[in-house]
Design an enzyme around this catalytic site. Sequence first.
Site, PDB file in Angstrom:
ATOM      1  CG  HIS A 291      -1.893  -1.082   1.295  1.00 42.89           C
ATOM      2  ND1 HIS A 291      -3.246  -0.876   1.213  1.00 42.89           N
ATOM      3  CD2 HIS A 291      -1.726  -2.431   1.413  1.00 42.89           C
ATOM      4  CE1 HIS A 291      -3.881  -2.030   1.291  1.00 42.89           C
ATOM      5  NE2 HIS A 291      -2.978  -2.991   1.415  1.00 42.89           N
ATOM      6  NE  ARG A 292       1.220   6.150  -4.195  1.00 42.25           N
ATOM      7  CZ  ARG A 292       1.526   6.858  -5.280  1.00 42.25           C
ATOM      8  NH1 ARG A 292       1.011   6.508  -6.450  1.00 42.25           N
ATOM      9  NH2 ARG A 292       2.316   7.884  -5.207  1.00 42.25           N
TER      10      ARG A 292
END
Length: 213
Positions: free
Chosen positions: A88-89
């Site tokens: 995930h960013r």
Amino acid sequence: MDTIKHWSKVEHLHQSVTNPNIHVRGKHSYYSNAWTGDFQTSVVRYLYGDAYSLAAWESQWPVDQLHIGDYVCIGAEAVILMGGNHTHRTDWFSLYPFLEVIGDAYVGKGDTRIEDGAWIGMRAMIMPGVTIGEGAVVASGAVVTRDVEPYMIVAGNPARPVRARFAPDVTAVLLGLHIYDWPVEKFEALRPLLCASDPQALLDAVTAYDREA
């Protein structure tokens, strides 16, 4: 594949791996799968290319590759965490992968590499994009978040160097010999000296072998 599980039985990866994104070098690396499923379904996580993912969808991201060298030993219940949809960013305010932006919601960490002769202990976890150097040891339960130098022992969460297996000059000799690139005949002839700890004897034997070859 033998269905009887016992701690003294191992799964040889070159015989069992079918995921096209897992690359196994040589015919000696193994997983000790006595208490878990097989290597692909138990150890390797979040890697596109298994039977279900190939049939169900097409990856929207470049698929990070897993490279495993020869003579690698992987202990039971280890985890190799790949990119997939796990990365995930963290630069966005929301970590949630909303469908309208899902193509940009994950950022790959790059390929994961476990080099020749490494040993991954039981229940160790290898995070995405990490390289485990030749002959390195990852202690049981360690969580590896960064590259591990060749012939280094790491432990803990996050994993930190505990000690080098050998003095720097000996490590340099081992790396310079390119042991795991040797032809089978040379490796087998010199194997007794690989199962020992005398660098000068190994060097002398290599020199003599190469002279006669």
